[in-house]
Design an enzyme around this catalytic site. Structure first.
Site: not given
Length: 741
Positions: A255-256
């Site tokens: 995930d970012w």
């Protein structure tokens, strides 16, 4: 002869990695052998906000990712979160995934996946960052609207066709957020403390189904920790379970901002790193890509001889396999964008998922032969819901509001008068995308209610359209709700309207359960979800009876927050450690008793039970039967029940199968969903609905032996219209000494 010889010469001179006649594994090894270490490392991390490098020297293209699960995110600048300013990046907004889950229809899930995959493909995207399948543990989770409800079986059945539909376009579905990301507050620092049985029975099945049944090509790690390791580089979740036990051959995407440690990222199963040093939504360092954890720090360790390249080669093999499935597949479709087919699909999904929760005195569907004036009240009748909510925010070609949908449908048949009723969040901007709406209203709540009551008193029917929205602390990423109740004083508005007009219909727009202390005071309640581009048409079609509602709740609606396990036990949102770290331990002490499992174990009556949903017709269930009284190893028993439409209009019913273990050596739920079938019936038509039960459906996970166990003994099949509306039961037994073929 000359032509044939030329083709043979060309084929023999073609590099193996480009030769489509050769097995993919051979092509992967050939490409790998031609790459430098620097080229390999470059593939592991982002080169922009939403892309990662290919291998230019080999002609392997870059990978382009996109949010999100409900539509294709508008373009942002290469190295910034600001909008790129394109004029051709609008999309069709499909209903939120809670609505899809509420359809209880795998065919609709396939349509959803295929349609959104076509939009992603047309926009040149290779990885769609969705769908989400985190289990609904608390109704306060701001991101529940992106997920598929509280039951692992339902989520497993619905995610599989979605994934297949997306990937039929040569676009990878990236199933998220793996795993145990069950609320948003402290999401980067929460450490999930959970036993293996609960993990395997409740929180992993949908991911496993996406991998093994759906064939998912990518998985996104979550922000939280498990066993004190971040999930994006967690040995237990990624190496041991995902790639080990499940045999996953795709890529794990962070995930970012979810990557935190180079050695763990190297060793523990992360393949592609995105968004480091960002909150995943807005801010972030510029031009930081060479400094990512899997970038120069990794390359330096290799060049200094401090680490080998076995892990690197495994990561690159996976990424190359992804390339052959996506960017290097010359035969993948071209896709399409904002087509009429996609608009129709969005409307169909919405109509299938809308849930009729209550319908006293048959106030719905609206009788247009008698209703001449309709009052529509509420901000959510006009507010755009496709902008906001976090990374799933969209720039849509259009969004038809509920008010406009009702006006269009009732044109020439009834007058429609709209008043505001309450003021919620008048803003309409997210990440540079604006709705263009001016919803500012400075009147007091008392003035707004007085106006609404005046209009309602003079109407034949009142439709209140309220609920939540995509603002912070509602249905929105990176924050949780602050309570179960409706915001902005809506309870006062509804109660005033109920006193003014007995024919009050409440349409709740939300991705979450809400408290309804006025439920006994209103004539009808409709759960409308976030319905996207065709929201207005979908709602109007159900209210007028053009479509007979057939949605069922994918989560329990509790009467109060204390009726939810995690809140009853004081487990949410966790306990901060006293060691100076920011880690918050969140214990899953309720175990497998989530949602209806908790309610039934503790005899808690919900506001509306899991699986509940009414129709404009009635269905009669006959007696359930089994084809045999016992099954053995490798065997199955078939449960059959006749279901008849005894009403005067056609409709669809979701027939639900639950299984109860009548005597077990371990605590088990009163019953668990193990099958469902949506059947469409004309008036007086009967369908014989059958379900197969195998030992797998009877098993629990034994943590001591790390295996699934099916104990011999008596079981009971419960068939009904919801978890609380069981129409027939039939017993059978399992005999593990009896082997079947």
């Amino acid at each position: 002869m000359l032509c044939t010889a030329g083709v043979a010469t060309l084929t023999s001179s073609m590099p193996v990695y480009l030769d489509e006649s050769r097995p993919v594994d051979e092509r992967i090894e050939d490409a790998l052998s031609r790459m430098t270490t620097k080229e390999k490392v470059a593939m592991l991390h982002a080169q922009s906000k939403f892309s990662s490098p290919g291998v230019p020297s080999l002609g392997i293209p870059s990978f382009w990712t996109t949010d999100g699960p409900h539509g294709i995110r508008p373009e942002v600048l290469w190295d910034e979160w600001e909008q790129a300013g394109w004029t051709n990046d609008s999309c069709v907004a499909f209903p939120a995934l809670t609505c899809l889950a509420a359809s209880w229809n795998p065919d609709v899930a396939l349509l959803y996946g295929k349609s959104i995959g076509e939009e992603a493909r047309y926009r040149g995207k290779d990885i769609l960052l969705g769908p989400g399948v985190n289990i609904y543990r608390t109704p306060l989770n701001g991101r529940n609207f992106e997920y598929m409800g509280e039951d692992p079986y339902l989520a497993s059945i619905m995610v599989t066709p979605y994934v297949k539909g997306v990937q039929s376009n040569g676009v990878a579905a990236c199933v998220k957020h793996y795993a145990l990301n069950n609320h948003e507050v402290n999401r980067h620092t929460t450490n999930a403390v959970i036993d293996d049985r609960t993990l395997y029975e409740i929180y992993l099945p949908a991911f496993k189904a996406a991998v093994q049944d759906g064939g998912a090509w990518s998985i996104m790690g979550s922000y939280n920790l498990y066993k004190d390791q971040h999930a994006c580089h967690n040995r237990y979740l990624l190496n041991d379970i995902l790639k080990g036990e499940w045999g996953f051959d795709g890529v794990v995407v962070s995930d970012w901002g979810g990557t935190h440690d180079t050695p763990e990222a190297i060793a523990n199963g992360l393949d592609m790193e995105f968004g480091s040093w960002t909150n995943g939504l807005s801010n972030g360092k510029s031009n930081a890509y060479d400094n990512y954890y899997l970038a120069d720090p990794y390359l330096s360790l290799i060049n200094e001889g401090k680490i080998g390249t076995d892990e690197l080669d495994d990561k690159v093999r996976r990424i190359l396999r992804l390339a052959y499935r996506t960017t290097l597949d010359r035969n993948r479709p071209y896709g399409s964008l904002c087509s009429q087919e996609h608009i129709d699909a969005a409307r169909t999904i919405g109509e299938e998922g809308i849930v009729l929760l209550k319908n006293s005195r048959g106030v719905l569907p609206l009788d247009l032969n008698r209703v001449r004036k309709v009052a529509v009240v509420g901000e959510n009748a006009i507010k755009m819901m496709t902008v906001g909510g976090g990374s799933s925010s969209l720039k849509v070609k259009y969004e038809l509001s509920p008010l406009d949908g009702i006006r269009n449908r009732l044109a020439g048949k009834a007058d429609v008068v709209y008043v505001r009723g309450y003021v919620g969040d008048p803003s309409g901007e997210y990440n540079g995308v604006t709705t263009g709406q001016n919803l500012k209203d400075d009147r007091s709540p008392e003035e707004l209610i007085a106006e609404a009551v005046g209009v309602a008193s003079d109407a034949d029917c009142v439709i209140f359209i309220g609920g939540l929205n995509k603002s912070a602390h509602q249905d929105c990423e990176d924050s949780d709700r602050e309570g179960l109740e409706l915001p902005y004083g809506q309870d006062d508005v509804i109660r005033a309207l109920a006193k003014a007009n007995p024919n009050l219909v409440v349409v709740n727009i939300s991705g979450n359960a809400v408290a309804m202390p006025w439920a006994d005071e209103v004539a009808a309640i409709v759960q409308g979800w976030y319905l996207g581009t065709e929201a207005g048409n979908a709602i109007a079609s159900v209210l007028t009876g053009d479509v007979n509602p057939s949605g069922k709740l994918p989560m329990t609606f509790p009467a109060k927050l204390d009726d939810v396990a995690v809140h009853n036990l004081g487990l949410y949102p966790g306990t901060p450690r006293e060691d100076g770290s920011k880690t918050v331990d969140c214990r899953y002490d309720e175990g497998i008793f989530v949602g209806y499992r908790w309610a039934e174990k503790n005899n808690v009556k919900p506001l509306f039970p899991f699986g509940h949903g009414l129709s404009y017709t009635d269905f009669k269930y006959g007696k359930a039967t089994v084809d045999k009284s016992s099954l053995g190893k490798g065997g199955k028993v078939t449960v059959t029940v006749p279901v008849t439409n005894i009403g005067d209009r056609e409709g669809s019913e979701v027939v639900q199968l639950y299984v109860a273990d009548l005597k077990s050596s371990v605590p088990r739920p009163v019953k668990e969903l193990k099958g469902f079938r949506k059947v469409h019936l004309a008036p007086a038509e009967t369908a014989e609905v059958s379900f197969e039960i195998t030992p797998e459906a009877l098993s629990y996970f034994d943590a001591d032996t790390h295996s699934w166990v099916c104990e011999p003994g008596a079981f009971e099949a419960h068939v009904g219209a919801s978890s609380a509306d069981i129409r027939s039961k039939v017993k059978f037994s399992y005999d593990n000494s009896m082997a079947e073929r």
